[in-house]
Design an enzyme around this catalytic site. Structure first.
Site, PDB file in Angstrom:
ATOM      1  N   ASP A  44     -13.749 -18.606 -15.165  1.00  0.00           N
ATOM      2  CA  ASP A  44     -12.284 -19.063 -15.050  1.00  0.00           C
ATOM      3  C   ASP A  44     -12.711 -20.495 -14.760  1.00  0.00           C
ATOM      4  O   ASP A  44     -11.835 -21.445 -14.930  1.00  0.00           O
ATOM      5  CB  ASP A  44     -11.645 -18.402 -14.183  1.00  0.00           C
ATOM      6  CG  ASP A  44     -12.133 -19.125 -12.732  1.00  0.00           C
ATOM      7  OD1 ASP A  44     -13.205 -19.986 -12.179  1.00  0.00           O
ATOM      8  OD2 ASP A  44     -12.163 -17.821 -11.753  1.00  0.00           O
ATOM      9  N   ASP A  55     -15.254 -21.035  -6.597  1.00  0.00           N
ATOM     10  CA  ASP A  55     -14.614 -21.087  -6.306  1.00  0.00           C
ATOM     11  C   ASP A  55     -14.933 -19.434  -5.232  1.00  0.00           C
ATOM     12  O   ASP A  55     -13.989 -19.484  -3.995  1.00  0.00           O
ATOM     13  CB  ASP A  55     -13.294 -21.428  -5.875  1.00  0.00           C
ATOM     14  CG  ASP A  55     -12.189 -20.497  -7.344  1.00  0.00           C
ATOM     15  OD1 ASP A  55     -13.507 -19.692  -7.407  1.00  0.00           O
ATOM     16  OD2 ASP A  55     -11.381 -21.040  -7.530  1.00  0.00           O
ATOM     17  N   SER A 111       0.864  -1.475   0.160  1.00  0.00           N
ATOM     18  CA  SER A 111      -0.219   0.077   0.560  1.00  0.00           C
ATOM     19  C   SER A 111       0.824   1.488   0.153  1.00  0.00           C
ATOM     20  O   SER A 111       2.426   1.490  -0.639  1.00  0.00           O
ATOM     21  CB  SER A 111      -1.288  -0.355   0.833  1.00  0.00           C
ATOM     22  OG  SER A 111      -1.922   0.979   1.111  1.00  0.00           O
ATOM     23  N   ASP A 159      -8.576  -6.699  -4.215  1.00  0.00           N
ATOM     24  CA  ASP A 159      -8.403  -5.597  -4.123  1.00  0.00           C
ATOM     25  C   ASP A 159      -9.129  -3.746  -4.423  1.00  0.00           C
ATOM     26  O   ASP A 159      -9.474  -3.334  -4.941  1.00  0.00           O
ATOM     27  CB  ASP A 159      -7.292  -4.887  -4.316  1.00  0.00           C
ATOM     28  CG  ASP A 159      -6.540  -3.687  -2.939  1.00  0.00           C
ATOM     29  OD1 ASP A 159      -7.767  -3.375  -2.300  1.00  0.00           O
ATOM     30  OD2 ASP A 159      -5.386  -3.701  -3.353  1.00  0.00           O
ATOM     31  N   HIS A 186      -6.726  -6.068  -0.174  1.00  0.00           N
ATOM     32  CA  HIS A 186      -5.841  -4.807   0.121  1.00  0.00           C
ATOM     33  C   HIS A 186      -4.823  -5.925   0.907  1.00  0.00           C
ATOM     34  O   HIS A 186      -4.365  -5.880   2.351  1.00  0.00           O
ATOM     35  CB  HIS A 186      -6.658  -3.553   0.450  1.00  0.00           C
ATOM     36  CG  HIS A 186      -5.420  -3.263   0.746  1.00  0.00           C
ATOM     37  ND1 HIS A 186      -5.017  -2.383  -0.803  1.00  0.00           N
ATOM     38  CD2 HIS A 186      -4.724  -1.762   1.833  1.00  0.00           C
ATOM     39  CE1 HIS A 186      -4.092  -1.452  -0.483  1.00  0.00           C
ATOM     40  NE2 HIS A 186      -4.497  -1.336   0.528  1.00  0.00           N
ATOM     41  N   ASP A 210     -17.680 -15.075 -10.898  1.00  0.00           N
ATOM     42  CA  ASP A 210     -16.981 -16.637 -10.665  1.00  0.00           C
ATOM     43  C   ASP A 210     -16.586 -17.910 -11.321  1.00  0.00           C
ATOM     44  O   ASP A 210     -15.171 -18.093 -11.425  1.00  0.00           O
ATOM     45  CB  ASP A 210     -17.545 -16.683  -8.917  1.00  0.00           C
ATOM     46  CG  ASP A 210     -17.048 -17.739  -9.006  1.00  0.00           C
ATOM     47  OD1 ASP A 210     -15.379 -18.396  -8.421  1.00  0.00           O
ATOM     48  OD2 ASP A 210     -17.738 -18.632  -7.647  1.00  0.00           O
TER      49      ASP A 210
END
Ligand SMILES: *[C@@H]1O[C@H](CO)[C@@H](O)[C@H](O)[C@H]1NC(C)=O
Ligand SMILES: *[C@@H]1O[C@H](CO)[C@@H](O)[C@H](O)[C@H]1NC(C)=O
Ligand SMILES: *[C@@H]1O[C@H](CO)[C@@H](O)[C@H](O)[C@H]1NC(C)=O
Ligand SMILES: *[C@@H]1O[C@H](CO)[C@@H](O)[C@H](O)[C@H]1NC(C)=O
Ligand SMILES: *[C@@H]1O[C@H](CO)[C@@H](O)[C@H](O)[C@H]1NC(C)=O
Length: 545
Positions: free
Chosen positions: A272, A276, A200, A413, A453, A269
């Site tokens: 891909d 999960d 950060s 994030d 994050h 979700d």
């Protein structure tokens, strides 16, 4: 054998400095402890450095909270290695100083003689004690500093430019010099390799070092960097004021944020191939809020649907922030962790940009987002660019230094969008004129799916990185026991010390019991983690393509 060797080193060293007690007749641990408690007398590297405290802390002891401020506190932390804890005050100018600590493990000499500097977060102002504690357990002499002021607000910057300068880069540079001296002094051996890790604001500090003083670190690890700092501050103000149009009543309730986050995961979700709760590649996820628009007569209470006003708002959440004349300033928020995003735009105006504008940019404690923020303010912030906090130079100095940079960013994030890291990487490809295969020699970027994050997340988020060690159900104490091999820090060590560069970074999902729930080899950008079949929680079920 190992102990005997350490004893020999310490015994030999005890004769080097006159203020050291001879170790001839005491055990190595005792000798180390005596050398440590002698530091207030023996360690006086220059006029600007004052020792505040030096104490030997054995493994298993607990540390008394060293900060008076709750936001800088560490609670009930058990020390993970035999260390010498050194706390220093270092003057950085006639009107500024930074407090730093160097935690130096007893087994340093046999563990590679490595120095590691850690970073800060937000506007802090806090030493990263949890990071110091963990990395000393891996044998690093680890240092941290309070970035020129104690605490997590911008008030210390008010009419104190030298304090701001410390925050932007000088505290890091100064503390690094002093930290290396402290290690060399305590061990009477030079540091072999020096590293940096931060996330950060700590990521911004890492990129600042890579851009401006790469000679300080053989390896720099920069996580979720806030390198586009000025525009990040403006973006938080912009999305709060103009996108959420945060009036009374709130644009979304807490329940509605949760429902929307779940809807986004529902929509994206399985792109891909695996359900999960992890959106492996959010670049392919274009959330469609219209899917939850209330039909005429429906309401949230009756149908858990959103108003037209809310749908319009949600769509804009993912769109970039453009300044005057359509200048691109910041990517929109990333999909997948909207309950975190809501923190920035729900209810009270976000304190981080308020503090930045009030105390660092405008010196006006009465400034508010509601009254005073607009696109001209954003331009002004960029024009001021306090001590060059816009950390967007290219990496030509790093390349020339021969040192290494690993950047990583959580793809989930919800605070600081991963896209900023994608863009920084690509801007270097263009500005340095180097295709990825050549960039790979000194700069590698790893997007981490399912990482929020810096820490926590629904995926294999734990990579042994900064800010990932704190006691909470999401980050239980057990994680400090994971094998560090393949994680981001030991991958960097292998690259620097053995010349073996990482193709992937090993991540683990973490259960409440501190055990791994999943593993994944996170791919080096621009490769993508691709499901090839089998148990999706196992690293062998994915390939980098
Ligand atoms: C720390 O220890 C104190 C006293 O043992 C206890 O009351 C407190 O709940 C602990 N705090 C945390 C965060 O574990
Ligand atoms: C550090 O030193 C400065 C003088 O350079 C002083 O003003 C400050 O109070 C000191 N801080 C601490 C924590 O000792
Ligand atoms: C925007 O465009 C106007 C007109 O061309 C120009 O005067 C102004 O300086 C520009 N502003 C910025 C921030 O580039
Ligand atoms: C802030 O507002 C108060 C009350 O309106 C005023 O007295 C004060 O002078 C203002 N401060 C600054 C720095 O403008
Ligand atoms: C900011 O960067 C520019 C260009 O490298 C340099 O000329 C200037 O001195 C820097 N300013 C500060 C305050 O460091």
């Amino acid at each position: 054998m190992k102990l005997a060797r350490r004893y020999a080193i310490l015994g030999a060293l005890a004769t080097v400095g006159s203020s050291f007690v001879s170790a001839d007749n005491i055990n190595p641990s005792k000798a180390f402890s005596i050398r440590c408690s002698n530091l207030p007398k023996s360690f006086q590297p220059d006029q600007k450095t004052t020792v505040l405290l030096a104490e030997f802390l054995p493994k298993g002891s607990t540390i008394i909270n060293p900060s008076s401020l709750p936001e800088c506190a560490i609670t009930n932390t058990t020390i993970l290695a035999d260390i010498c804890r050194l706390r220093l005050n270092v003057t950085t100018s006639s009107t500024s100083s930074t407090v730093m600590e160097a935690w130096m493990p007893a087994d340093w000499s046999v563990k590679g003689r490595r120095f590691l500097m850690t970073g800060n977060g937000g506007l802090a102002g806090c030493i990263g004690f949890d990071d110091l504690n963990y990395y000393t357990s891996l044998g690093f002499a680890t240092a941290g500093h309070n970035n020129g002021h104690e605490g997590n607000t911008g008030l210390p910057f008010y009419n104190r430019p030298e304090v701001l300068k410390d925050y932007v880069f000088r505290a890091l540079l100064t503390a690094t010099h002093v930290g290396k001296k402290a290690a060399t002094h305590l061990y009477q051996q030079v540091v072999k390799n020096s590293y940096y890790i931060g996330c950060s604001t700590g990521g911004r500090q890492g990129l600042k070092a890579a851009q401006d003083f790469p000679e300080e670190f053989d390896g720099i690890i920069a996580g979720a960097p806030a390198h586009n700092w000025n525009n990040l501050m403006s973006a938080f103000a912009y999305y709060w004021k103009y996108v959420a149009n945060q009036q009374n009543p709130l644009v979304m309730t807490a329940d509605q944020w949760v429902a929307w986050r779940d809807e986004v995961i529902h929509q994206c979700d399985t792109i891909d191939g695996v359900a999960d709760l992890v959106i492996e590649d959010p670049r392919k996820c274009r959330p469609r809020p219209e899917a939850r628009l209330c039909a005429p007569g429906q309401t949230w209470n009756s149908n858990k649907c959103f108003t037209s006003y809310q749908v319009t708002f949600l769509r804009k959440l993912y769109e970039p922030f453009y300044g005057n004349n359509g200048t691109w300033l910041y990517p929109g928020f990333a999909p997948g962790d909207e309950t975190i995003t809501s923190f920035w735009i729900q209810a009270a105006p976000p304190q981080l940009p308020i503090d930045w504008y009030r105390y660092a940019v405008l010196s006006d404690p009465n400034w508010t987002i509601e009254k005073d923020f607009d696109l001209d303010t954003a331009d002004y912030n960029n024009a001021v660019d306090a001590f060059n906090i816009s950390t967007y130079k290219d990496l030509s100095k790093l390349k020339a230094s021969g040192h290494k940079l690993i950047q990583y960013h959580g793809l989930a994030d919800g605070s600081l969008t991963y896209e900023g890291s994608d863009l920084y990487y690509e801007s270097n490809v263009r500005r340095l004129g180097l295709p990825s295969a050549q960039m790979d020699k000194f700069y590698r970027y790893f997007p981490i799916s399912g990482l929020s994050h810096c820490a926590t997340g629904k995926g294999a988020w734990f990579i042994g990185a900064a800010n990932q060690f704190f006691n909470s159900p999401a980050s239980p104490a057990g994680i400090t026991g994971f094998d560090p091999a393949g994680g981001v820090v030991m991958s960097m060590v292998k690259w620097v010390e053995e010349g073996i560069a990482p193709e992937t970074i090993l991540g683990r999902g973490v259960g409440a019991d501190g055990k791994a729930t999943s593993t994944k080899d996170h791919c080096k950008y621009p490769k993508k983690s691709t499901y090839v079949g089998g148990d999706a929680s196992k690293r062998t079920s994915w390939r980098c393509l």
